[in-house]
Design an enzyme around this catalytic site. Structure first.
Site, short mmCIF file in Angstrom:
data_model
loop_
_atom_site.label_atom_id
_atom_site.label_comp_id
_atom_site.label_asym_id
_atom_site.label_seq_id
_atom_site.Cartn_x
_atom_site.Cartn_y
_atom_site.Cartn_z
N THR A 284 0.52 -1.20 -0.05
CA THR A 284 -0.01 0.04 0.08
C THR A 284 0.86 1.25 0.06
O THR A 284 0.40 2.28 -0.67
CB THR A 284 -0.78 -0.06 1.19
OG1 THR A 284 -0.18 -0.49 2.32
CG2 THR A 284 -2.00 -0.91 0.96
N PHE A 412 -8.17 4.55 3.70
CA PHE A 412 -7.65 3.82 4.87
C PHE A 412 -8.81 3.10 5.54
O PHE A 412 -8.59 2.35 6.65
CB PHE A 412 -6.86 4.72 6.00
CG PHE A 412 -5.75 5.32 5.60
CD1 PHE A 412 -4.58 4.39 5.51
CD2 PHE A 412 -5.66 6.59 5.12
CE1 PHE A 412 -3.27 4.89 5.16
CE2 PHE A 412 -4.36 7.01 4.69
CZ PHE A 412 -3.06 6.33 4.69
N CYS A 419 -7.49 1.17 8.78
CA CYS A 419 -6.14 0.73 8.78
C CYS A 419 -5.33 1.14 10.21
O CYS A 419 -5.67 2.50 10.73
CB CYS A 419 -5.32 1.73 7.83
SG CYS A 419 -3.53 1.53 7.66
MN1 MNH Z 1 -3.32 -0.45 6.29
C1 MNH Z 1 -6.29 -2.16 7.27
C2 MNH Z 1 -4.96 0.96 3.56
C3 MNH Z 1 -0.47 1.28 5.37
C4 MNH Z 1 -1.58 -2.22 8.71
N1 MNH Z 1 -5.37 -0.68 5.58
C5 MNH Z 1 -6.18 -1.43 6.07
C6 MNH Z 1 -7.59 -1.20 5.12
C7 MNH Z 1 -7.24 -0.34 4.42
C8 MNH Z 1 -5.65 0.08 4.53
C9 MNH Z 1 -8.16 -0.08 3.40
C10 MNH Z 1 -8.94 -1.77 5.40
C11 MNH Z 1 -8.79 -2.89 4.85
C12 MNH Z 1 -10.19 -3.60 5.01
O1 MNH Z 1 -11.34 -3.10 5.33
O2 MNH Z 1 -10.41 -4.78 4.54
N2 MNH Z 1 -2.76 0.74 4.59
C13 MNH Z 1 -3.59 1.21 3.75
C14 MNH Z 1 -3.11 2.27 3.02
C15 MNH Z 1 -1.80 2.29 3.44
C16 MNH Z 1 -1.59 1.60 4.58
C17 MNH Z 1 -3.70 2.93 1.78
C18 MNH Z 1 -0.74 3.24 3.01
C19 MNH Z 1 -0.57 4.15 2.12
N3 MNH Z 1 -1.29 -0.64 7.00
C20 MNH Z 1 -0.53 0.30 6.25
C21 MNH Z 1 0.77 0.04 7.07
C22 MNH Z 1 0.65 -0.85 8.07
C23 MNH Z 1 -0.73 -1.30 7.80
C24 MNH Z 1 2.27 0.90 6.90
C25 MNH Z 1 1.45 -1.46 9.05
C26 MNH Z 1 2.16 -0.95 9.84
N4 MNH Z 1 -3.80 -1.86 7.59
C27 MNH Z 1 -2.81 -2.45 8.56
C28 MNH Z 1 -3.35 -3.57 9.35
C29 MNH Z 1 -4.75 -3.42 9.22
C30 MNH Z 1 -5.08 -2.49 7.89
C31 MNH Z 1 -2.75 -4.45 10.48
C32 MNH Z 1 -6.14 -4.19 9.54
C33 MNH Z 1 -6.51 -3.50 10.80
C34 MNH Z 1 -7.63 -4.29 11.26
O3 MNH Z 1 -8.37 -4.98 10.83
O4 MNH Z 1 -7.75 -4.11 12.65
#
Ligand code: MNH
Length: 475
Positions: A284, A412, A419
């Protein structure tokens, strides 16, 4: 009055699977949204999927008291590696029919609650701020590489941003150096992860009978899983035998107790969550930085304004945390990048009960998969106006972003399952991109390049190559 949800014509047994392009399903989803409007449904090998794309409908399903995240399709396949880690844990036990109140409607697999409560503070703004110098260590490796390669080198920004993102997560959260910049090709772990994510997406829409005969593909898939699990297990056991002073995420997972239940995380859950951060935290962010380079190169006036602000605030000294608030144009460019190119283009939800949306117009049965199309949401003219397709960071400036209605900008995700790495990603991208633009004149290798997309679990530009010329005067 309830009306039927539009659906493209189906083929017996396989339904609408042929409506989806295999390599870039996003193209098909976007085309279907254009053809059928704000809502349509698909039958994907017996899985019924309702896609929503207008602001009004997305806003309505962004409500944790009526809808929850659904783990399905490619995400469900990712469970083959990370089981009930934070990202892939099921919201409602599939067997549960007793969701009575909001309190009980919280995600139910117990490992979500424990990991969520332990890790939320560890990924908070303050904790992430403490990771600034470790992020800089990794970011500097990219700057040094581009500087030494010089202005003639052909750079694949998506590869190098992937190196940054993976190494940053591994180093900041588990004090482990992946050292991706020290190998010509991506390390074995990175390749295994890329193959795994690509194949997870493909498996989701592959008929069972076909899957059963694809033994070679399955063996490779399993080998990739093993490669990654081995690394995670190694990291955990190395830490257990050699504890370090630093309180990183791994330390928190190993040594803290859940404030609510008093429980510790199991070793399996720790390994699964380490891999979860590596998965959720690299594609991402690296995709976001690659799209940002693409938009800036296609919009020279924006690049000029951004460069001017960075030069004015930083001169030639390294960016500090305190500078970020003085770089509003950088923030606007980042927001606008994620609006037009949300790197997690879809998320899925499900209603907790049979329900209707759209003011009673559309009936949706409990446990139906609702796919939220972020690329369409982020172009809804009702919110973004007639120039919604244009890259224009100015629309995110001067309080306009803050004045957007709730859920209009949702890269996010949403709510309890939104996220957890947002602050981490934001700081990382700010640091890397401010430094890159401060130090290099970027240009397209092929000035006529037009955007193509590579899709796995996430999306990123495909076939984008750049030159990075160190700026005159040393930068
Ligand atoms: Mn991230 C969940 C987008 C960076 C760790 N992230 C999500 C979701 C989105 C998302 C959209 C929800 C997914 C869903 O509904 O199924 N995340 C991003 C984007 C970036 C990003 C666009 C960067 C730009 N994410 C990161 C980073 C980390 C991370 C960096 C870790 C360090 N994200 C997560 C985790 C979840 C998540 C862990 C799940 C959280 C949960 O369900 O409780």
């Amino acid at each position: 009055m309830s009306v039927p949800i539009p659906q493209p014509p189906t083929i017996p047994f396989i339904g609408n699977v042929t409506s989806l392009e295999k390599d870039v399903p996003l193209y098909s989803f976007r085309l279907l949204a254009k053809t059928y409007g704000e809502i349509f449904q698909l039958d994907l090998l017996g899985r019924k999927v309702v896609c929503v794309s207008s602001y009004a409908l997305v806003n309505e399903v962004s409500d944790d008291s009526r809808f929850q995240k659904r783990v399905t399709g490619g995400l469900q396949e990712v469970r083959n590696l990370v089981g009930d880690g934070l990202f892939t844990v099921y919201s409602v036990c599939p067997s549960s029919h007793f969701v009575l109140s909001f309190e009980q409607a919280q995600p139910e697999e117990p490992n979500w609650g424990i990991a969520h409560r332990l890790l939320m503070p560890a990924f908070g703004t303050l904790a992430v701020r403490g990771m600034m110098e470790e992020m800089r260590d990794i970011s500097n490796q990219l700057l040094l590489k581009w500087e030494r390669f010089g202005p003639e080198a052909i750079i694949d920004p998506s590869e190098d941003f992937t190196r940054v993102a993976l190494d940053a997560i591994a180093y900041c959260s588990m004090s482990h150096r992946l050292n991706s910049f020290y190998t010509e090709h991506q390390p074995e772990f990175t390749i295994a992860m890329a193959n795994f994510l690509g194949e997870s997406g493909l498996r989701a829409n592959r008929p069972r009978v076909l899957q059963a005969v694809m033994r070679g593909t399955t063996a490779k898939y399993e080998a990739d899983i093993k490669t990654m699990k081995n690394l995670a297990d190694q990291i955990v056991s190395a830490r257990k035998s050699h504890p370090i002073a630093k309180k990183d995420l791994l330390d928190i997972m190993l040594n803290s107790r859940d404030p609510k239940t008093g429980q510790a995380m199991t070793e399996r859950s720790i390994a699964e969550n380490l891999l979860t951060f590596l998965i959720a935290g690299h594609e991402t962010s690296s995709g976001m930085m690659t799209f940002m380079v693409y938009f800036l190169l296609k919009n020279p006036e924006t690049m000029r304004k951004l460069r001017a602000q960075i030069d004015e605030v930083l001169g030639d000294r390294p960016v500090q945390y305190e500078d970020f608030s003085k770089l509003p144009y950088l923030i606007a460019v980042m927001r606008e990048t994620l609006r037009l190119a949300a790197t997690a283009p879809m998320r899925s939800a499900q209603p907790l009960e049979d329900t209707t949306i759209g003011g009673g117009k559309y009936t949706i049965k409990k446990e139906t998969t609702i796919v939220i199309q972020a690329w369409e949401l982020h172009r809804d003219p009702a919110i973004w106006g007639d120039d919604a397709d244009e890259f224009r960071p100015e629309r995110m400036l001067d309080g306009k972003f803050e004045a957007l209605p709730p859920n209009a900008w949702q890269p996010f995700g949403f709510g309890a399952r939104g996220c957890i790495g947002r602050a981490f990603a934001w700081q990382e991208v700010s640091l890397v991109m401010a430094s890159v633009i401060q130090k290099f004149d970027l240009s397209l290798v092929d000035p006529s390049y037009t955007l193509q997309i590579k899709q796995t679990l996430t999306v990123k530009p495909k076939g984008l190559y750049i030159h990075a010329a160190p700026r005159a005067g040393g930068g």
